[in-house]
Design an enzyme around this catalytic site. Structure first.
Site, PDB file in Angstrom:
ATOM      1  N   TYR A 171      21.854  83.787  88.243  1.00  0.00           N
ATOM      2  CA  TYR A 171      22.887  82.770  87.960  1.00  0.00           C
ATOM      3  C   TYR A 171      22.522  81.389  88.496  1.00  0.00           C
ATOM      4  O   TYR A 171      23.400  80.528  88.590  1.00  0.00           O
ATOM      5  CB  TYR A 171      24.218  83.152  88.624  1.00  0.00           C
ATOM      6  CG  TYR A 171      24.658  84.580  88.488  1.00  0.00           C
ATOM      7  CD1 TYR A 171      25.034  85.096  87.250  1.00  0.00           C
ATOM      8  CD2 TYR A 171      24.716  85.420  89.590  1.00  0.00           C
ATOM      9  CE1 TYR A 171      25.454  86.411  87.129  1.00  0.00           C
ATOM     10  CE2 TYR A 171      25.148  86.734  89.477  1.00  0.00           C
ATOM     11  CZ  TYR A 171      25.509  87.217  88.241  1.00  0.00           C
ATOM     12  OH  TYR A 171      25.929  88.514  88.138  1.00  0.00           O
ATOM     13  N   ARG A 209      21.228  87.144  92.798  1.00  0.00           N
ATOM     14  CA  ARG A 209      22.085  86.053  92.328  1.00  0.00           C
ATOM     15  C   ARG A 209      21.337  84.733  92.060  1.00  0.00           C
ATOM     16  O   ARG A 209      21.613  84.068  91.061  1.00  0.00           O
ATOM     17  CB  ARG A 209      23.260  85.814  93.291  1.00  0.00           C
ATOM     18  CG  ARG A 209      24.127  87.056  93.512  1.00  0.00           C
ATOM     19  CD  ARG A 209      25.452  86.753  94.171  1.00  0.00           C
ATOM     20  NE  ARG A 209      26.340  86.041  93.274  1.00  0.00           N
ATOM     21  CZ  ARG A 209      26.564  84.767  93.308  1.00  0.00           C
ATOM     22  NH1 ARG A 209      26.004  84.024  94.238  1.00  0.00           N
ATOM     23  NH2 ARG A 209      27.351  84.196  92.432  1.00  0.00           N
ATOM     24  N   CYS A 265       6.687  90.312  91.805  1.00  0.00           N
ATOM     25  CA  CYS A 265       5.808  89.657  90.831  1.00  0.00           C
ATOM     26  C   CYS A 265       6.591  89.092  89.662  1.00  0.00           C
ATOM     27  O   CYS A 265       6.526  89.600  88.536  1.00  0.00           O
ATOM     28  CB  CYS A 265       4.762  90.653  90.356  1.00  0.00           C
ATOM     29  SG  CYS A 265       3.831  91.266  91.742  1.00  0.00           S
ATOM     30  N   GLU A 266       7.360  88.082  89.912  1.00  0.00           N
ATOM     31  CA  GLU A 266       8.160  87.387  88.905  1.00  0.00           C
ATOM     32  C   GLU A 266       8.318  85.951  89.365  1.00  0.00           C
ATOM     33  O   GLU A 266       8.646  85.708  90.533  1.00  0.00           O
ATOM     34  CB  GLU A 266       9.589  87.971  88.827  1.00  0.00           C
ATOM     35  CG  GLU A 266       9.695  89.387  88.347  1.00  0.00           C
ATOM     36  CD  GLU A 266       9.973  89.503  86.853  1.00  0.00           C
ATOM     37  OE1 GLU A 266      10.173  88.462  86.186  1.00  0.00           O
ATOM     38  OE2 GLU A 266       9.973  90.640  86.381  1.00  0.00           O
ATOM     39  N   GLY A 311      37.260  90.295  94.732  1.00  0.00           N
ATOM     40  CA  GLY A 311      36.059  90.970  95.234  1.00  0.00           C
ATOM     41  C   GLY A 311      35.357  90.063  96.228  1.00  0.00           C
ATOM     42  O   GLY A 311      35.447  90.212  97.446  1.00  0.00           O
ATOM     43  N   ARG A 312      34.702  89.057  95.667  1.00  0.00           N
ATOM     44  CA  ARG A 312      33.885  88.126  96.460  1.00  0.00           C
ATOM     45  C   ARG A 312      34.648  87.501  97.633  1.00  0.00           C
ATOM     46  O   ARG A 312      34.104  87.354  98.723  1.00  0.00           O
ATOM     47  CB  ARG A 312      33.415  87.015  95.505  1.00  0.00           C
ATOM     48  CG  ARG A 312      32.565  85.958  96.114  1.00  0.00           C
ATOM     49  CD  ARG A 312      32.304  84.834  95.084  1.00  0.00           C
ATOM     50  NE  ARG A 312      32.345  85.310  93.728  1.00  0.00           N
ATOM     51  CZ  ARG A 312      31.266  85.501  92.969  1.00  0.00           C
ATOM     52  NH1 ARG A 312      30.081  85.222  93.428  1.00  0.00           N
ATOM     53  NH2 ARG A 312      31.394  85.929  91.735  1.00  0.00           N
TER      54      ARG A 312
HETATM   55  N1  LLP Z   1      38.404  91.921  88.109  1.00  0.00           N
HETATM   56  C1  LLP Z   1      37.623  92.066  87.035  1.00  0.00           C
HETATM   57  C2  LLP Z   1      38.198  92.600  85.799  1.00  0.00           C
HETATM   58  C3  LLP Z   1      36.284  91.679  87.104  1.00  0.00           C
HETATM   59  O1  LLP Z   1      35.514  91.801  86.033  1.00  0.00           O
HETATM   60  C4  LLP Z   1      35.766  91.157  88.304  1.00  0.00           C
HETATM   61  C5  LLP Z   1      34.366  90.756  88.402  1.00  0.00           C
HETATM   62  C6  LLP Z   1      36.616  91.055  89.415  1.00  0.00           C
HETATM   63  C7  LLP Z   1      37.944  91.442  89.278  1.00  0.00           C
HETATM   64  C8  LLP Z   1      36.164  90.516  90.747  1.00  0.00           C
HETATM   65  O2  LLP Z   1      35.712  89.218  90.657  1.00  0.00           O
HETATM   66  P1  LLP Z   1      35.478  88.363  92.009  1.00  0.00           P
HETATM   67  O3  LLP Z   1      36.818  88.220  92.681  1.00  0.00           O
HETATM   68  O4  LLP Z   1      34.521  89.105  92.860  1.00  0.00           O
HETATM   69  O5  LLP Z   1      34.915  87.096  91.532  1.00  0.00           O
HETATM   70  N2  LLP Z   1      27.796  89.490  89.730  1.00  0.00           N
HETATM   71  C9  LLP Z   1      28.480  88.218  89.598  1.00  0.00           C
HETATM   72  C10 LLP Z   1      29.940  88.364  89.466  1.00  0.00           C
HETATM   73  C11 LLP Z   1      30.336  89.258  88.319  1.00  0.00           C
HETATM   74  C12 LLP Z   1      31.740  89.650  88.441  1.00  0.00           C
HETATM   75  C13 LLP Z   1      32.135  90.617  87.420  1.00  0.00           C
HETATM   76  N3  LLP Z   1      33.526  90.910  87.441  1.00  0.00           N
HETATM   77  C14 LLP Z   1      28.113  87.335  90.769  1.00  0.00           C
HETATM   78  O6  LLP Z   1      27.263  87.719  91.564  1.00  0.00           O
HETATM   79  O7  LLP Z   1      28.610  86.214  90.868  1.00  0.00           O
END
Ligand code: LLP
Length: 444
Positions: free
Chosen positions: A343, A339, A369-370, A291-292
């Site tokens: 985190y 984020r 307001c946090e 994803g990221r």
């Molecule tokens: N596959 C599964 C089963 C997942 O749960 C996730 C992310 C991904 C792939 C993709 O992960 P990536 O390649 O993007 O790291 N909101 C958090 C990240 C939570 C990710 C949840 N699952 C952040 O902003 O860092």
């Protein structure tokens, strides 16, 4: 042509500074577009994405993992329809975690044959929608789901492909909230239970075991956890022929880390080099769910400075900068980019205009307001004044997709840049949209 001036805060060359002596010298550019011009045109806070940066990452992954790999973009990272179409154009499939994400693919007019559906608890309507979409496979990680899937298969009159998500209890070396592959996490089936679950899948006439899935967490920067996890799954598969009968895929998950201005991003070619021979030795095809890595560096959040403010205690020296905390108050907040608050994530920040030489240590905070509403704390930044624009880097992933309406704030607009062309790919929300579901409610 002279080469562009790099912008050290950015993880991609698509964001750079204007050449000295030319128009827009020292300013932040996204490809061939001045970021300041985008802020003028579309307002702030504003997400700005580089199309080229997304393309480059997609191509890099394809080069590393080869034509045979099924690369499923994790929609949750950024679910903007235009970005989904862009990634599909690179031959990518999708990793979805809800019926809503699947619905987005339908609305974007995208094929669903390369979709994997993960999640600890899927609802019957979501399973039915995914069956109708004939997805590649379901990633199963809770036993109760097997009965739901079998029932859906029986209704559809065909066997459903499932990949069992294993929890290999591997340390991913990342933030506790985004670690998923340890035994204390809710995700996956522990290796101790997995044999029973495989037996149930194999015995179920409406299901077939298509593969194994592992996702260790997010923002991993080293190859070792991927190899460790694979070896544990391989040992499980080797323990009993029934554990590998019919298995065609290994889904190594996502979690590919980016730099966030510090240290190296994950070497994806090294992950591929380590895993691909192991997979092909077993005849397993790779699936990955980044994803990221695909969209994170491709996006910045542009925000305007509303004012500055110093805070000091009685008896301490002068206010601003004099022993207290100095705040830069901006128009983006935790509702736009959560984020840092959630985190303790550190996103690089830099002025959009050519940076001033004077530097100050500041907290960059929003209007919400946090106390947790900050984009950066104790950060050394070039001095800013009201009206300046700041860019928050590496905000393309889990920025817009995690935005909320807290404090009745409208979620930001999003713009996609290709060269000198910028397209609005999501309008700023309106107040009417914010309240639409509450007006004309019959209270009697
Ligand atoms: N596959 C599964 C089963 C997942 O749960 C996730 C992310 C991904 C792939 C993709 O992960 P990536 O390649 O993007 O790291 N909101 C958090 C990240 C939570 C990710 C949840 N699952 C952040 O902003 O860092």
């Amino acid at each position: 042509m002279s080469s562009p001036v790099p912008c050290p805060e950015s993880g991609t060359a698509a964001f750079h500074r204007g050449l000295p002596g030319a128009a827009g010298a020292g300013e932040l550019w996204c490809e061939g577009t001045r970021v300041a011009a985008l802020a003028e045109r579309f307002g702030t806070p504003l997400y700005v994405y580089s199309g080229r940066a997304i393309d480059e990452r997609a191509e890099r992954l394809r080069r590393a993992f080869g034509a045979d790999a099924t690369i499923c973009y994790a929609v949750k990272a950024n679910s903007n329809l235009t970005l989904l179409r862009r990634l599909a154009g690179h031959g990518l499939g999708f990793d979805v975690v809800s019926g809503g994400e699947l619905q987005r693919l339908a609305i974007a007019g995208l094929a669903t044959d390369h979709v994997v559906f993960a999640g600890v608890a899927k609802e019957p309507w979501e399973i039915a929608a995914a069956v109708a979409a004939d997805i590649l496979f379901f990633n199963v990680e809770s036993e109760h789901e097997l009965a739901l899937l079998a029932a859906a298969g029986a209704t559809a009159g065909r066997r459903l492909r499932v990949a069992l998500r294993l929890n290999p209890d591997v340390e991913a070396g990342t933030h506790a909230y985004i670690t998923t592959g340890k035994k204390q996490n809710k995700f996956g089936i522990g290796l101790g239970r997995a044999a029973d679950v495989v037996r149930r899948i194999v015995a179920e006439p409406w299901l077939e075991l298509a593969g194994y899935h592992v996702h260790l967490g997010s923002q991993l920067r080293s190859v070792a956890p991927y190899v460790d996890a694979f070896e544990r799954v391989a040992a499980f598969a080797d323990a009993d022929p029934a554990h590998r009968e019919g298995v065609t895929h290994y889904d190594l998950g996502g979690g590919f880390g980016i730099s966030y201005g510090e240290g190296d991003e994950l070497d994806v070619a090294a992950v591929a080099e380590a895993l691909l021979p192991r997979l092909s030795a077993r005849g397993w095809r790779p699936v990955l769910e980044p994803g990221r890595y695909l969209v994170g560096d491709a996006g910045v959040l542009v925000t305007r400075v509303l004012g500055t403010k110093g805070q000091s205690q009685p008896g301490s020296p002068a206010a601003a900068g004099g022993g207290g905390t100095e705040f830069v108050l901006v128009d983006a907040a935790m509702n736009d980019l959560v984020r840092p608050a959630l985190y303790q994530a550190e996103h690089p920040i830099a002025p959009v205009a050519a940076p001033r030489a004077e530097r100050r240590t500041v907290d960059v905070v929003g209007p919400v307001c946090e106390t947790g509403d900050f984009l950066a704390r104790g950060r050394q930044l070039p001095a800013t004044v009201a009206g300046d624009l700041l860019a928050v880097f590496a905000a393309g992933a889990y920025g817009a997709s995690m935005a909320s309406n807290y404090n009745s704030r409208r979620r930001p607009a999003e713009v996609l840049v290709d060269g000198d062309r910028a397209r609005l790919v999501r309008r700023r929300e309106t107040f009417e949209q914010l309240t639409a579901n509450e007006v004309e409610i019959d209270e009697s």
